[in-house]
Design a protein around this motif. Sequence first.
Motif, short mmCIF file in Angstrom:
data_model
loop_
_atom_site.label_atom_id
_atom_site.label_comp_id
_atom_site.label_asym_id
_atom_site.label_seq_id
_atom_site.Cartn_x
_atom_site.Cartn_y
_atom_site.Cartn_z
N SER A 145 0.79 -1.23 0.00
CA SER A 145 0.00 0.00 0.00
C SER A 145 0.83 1.28 0.00
N VAL A 146 2.10 1.17 0.40
CA VAL A 146 2.97 2.36 0.40
C VAL A 146 4.00 2.29 -0.73
N GLY A 147 3.83 1.34 -1.65
CA GLY A 147 4.69 1.26 -2.82
C GLY A 147 5.95 0.45 -2.67
N VAL A 148 6.09 -0.25 -1.54
CA VAL A 148 7.28 -1.08 -1.33
C VAL A 148 7.08 -2.42 -2.03
N GLU A 149 8.06 -2.82 -2.82
CA GLU A 149 7.93 -4.07 -3.55
C GLU A 149 7.96 -5.27 -2.60
N VAL A 150 7.08 -6.20 -2.87
CA VAL A 150 6.99 -7.42 -2.06
C VAL A 150 8.20 -8.31 -2.35
N ASP A 151 8.73 -8.94 -1.32
CA ASP A 151 9.92 -9.78 -1.46
C ASP A 151 9.55 -11.10 -2.13
N MET A 152 10.07 -11.31 -3.33
CA MET A 152 9.84 -12.55 -4.07
C MET A 152 11.08 -13.45 -4.11
N GLU A 162 16.66 -20.47 -8.14
CA GLU A 162 15.89 -19.82 -7.08
C GLU A 162 14.67 -19.06 -7.60
N ALA A 163 14.65 -18.74 -8.89
CA ALA A 163 13.53 -17.99 -9.47
C ALA A 163 12.34 -18.88 -9.81
N SER A 164 12.53 -20.18 -9.75
CA SER A 164 11.48 -21.11 -10.15
C SER A 164 10.39 -21.24 -9.08
N HIS A 165 9.17 -21.45 -9.55
CA HIS A 165 8.06 -21.72 -8.63
C HIS A 165 8.28 -23.03 -7.87
N LYS A 166 9.08 -23.91 -8.43
CA LYS A 166 9.30 -25.22 -7.81
C LYS A 166 10.37 -25.17 -6.72
N TYR A 167 11.14 -24.10 -6.70
CA TYR A 167 12.21 -23.98 -5.71
C TYR A 167 11.62 -23.66 -4.34
N GLN A 168 11.94 -24.49 -3.36
CA GLN A 168 11.31 -24.36 -2.04
C GLN A 168 12.25 -23.91 -0.93
N SER A 171 12.39 -18.58 2.41
CA SER A 171 11.69 -18.32 3.67
C SER A 171 10.18 -18.52 3.49
N PRO A 172 9.47 -18.84 4.56
CA PRO A 172 8.01 -18.98 4.46
C PRO A 172 7.33 -17.73 3.91
N GLU A 173 7.88 -16.55 4.24
CA GLU A 173 7.29 -15.30 3.74
C GLU A 173 7.39 -15.20 2.22
N ILE A 174 8.57 -15.52 1.69
CA ILE A 174 8.76 -15.45 0.24
C ILE A 174 7.89 -16.46 -0.47
N LEU A 175 7.83 -17.67 0.04
CA LEU A 175 6.99 -18.70 -0.57
C LEU A 175 5.52 -18.28 -0.55
N ALA A 176 5.10 -17.65 0.55
CA ALA A 176 3.71 -17.18 0.66
C ALA A 176 3.45 -16.05 -0.34
N ARG A 178 4.95 -15.54 -3.27
CA ARG A 178 4.87 -16.12 -4.61
C ARG A 178 3.54 -16.86 -4.82
N LYS A 179 3.13 -17.56 -3.79
CA LYS A 179 1.87 -18.29 -3.86
C LYS A 179 0.70 -17.34 -4.02
N PHE A 180 0.72 -16.25 -3.29
CA PHE A 180 -0.33 -15.24 -3.37
C PHE A 180 -0.42 -14.66 -4.78
N LEU A 181 0.72 -14.31 -5.35
CA LEU A 181 0.75 -13.78 -6.71
C LEU A 181 0.24 -14.81 -7.71
N LYS A 182 0.75 -16.02 -7.62
CA LYS A 182 0.39 -17.06 -8.58
C LYS A 182 -1.08 -17.45 -8.49
N GLU A 183 -1.56 -17.70 -7.28
CA GLU A 183 -2.94 -18.16 -7.13
C GLU A 183 -3.93 -17.10 -7.61
#
Length: 219
Positions: A145-152, A162-168, A171-176, A178-183
Amino acid sequence: MKKTLFLFITCLLISCKSSYLDSKKSAVLLDITREVDSNAFVNIKNYSKDFVFDMKYATADNFLKEKVYPCDECFLRVKTVKALLEANKSFITKGFRIKLYDCYRPKSIQKKMWKIVPDANFVANPKKGSIHNRGGAVDISLVDSVGVEVDMGTKFDFFGEEASHKYQNLSPEILANRKFLKETMLLYNFKSFDSEWWHYNLNGSNKDELSNQKWHCQD
């Protein structure tokens, strides 16, 4: 007379559509639902002010280390814009907005990129083309909301595993994130690209024609 005859013969051999897209900005936002040709190319900036733009190939801040776009316009087919607008509305209700890195890419630019980096692991061979050349692909991230890019987890156009969706191994935050964006993107008729968390194709856009329509930059 000879020039006119040459142009006429050329039109018989190839498409006579204008090779340039209209970069002129509308004084007011336009309604994408009023666009009747779903395959026409339009500038997304004429339909919404809710996107953030960081068009990397209009700068030298990219893996090519070279500016290959004349300016930072974002053209897409009408059907792609419609789907992207709906996806962004969904993100906005949750406090985020889409950040755009790349949109439609003329085939001539694809050839230029291939000349700089002739490696299919990084650049689509222009003989085959990419969905970007068809106006159905976007490279995106999210900002809060303040224009800060989300950590992917990686930068845009990072070509390691590390850029792949399959790479696990992230951190849980980064995985979440990516999942939020993808879903969300999948809900709005987009398909993810396994090796690049930022790349999304409109479903069915692989069947569209490759395009080489360029654009003039507006002052």
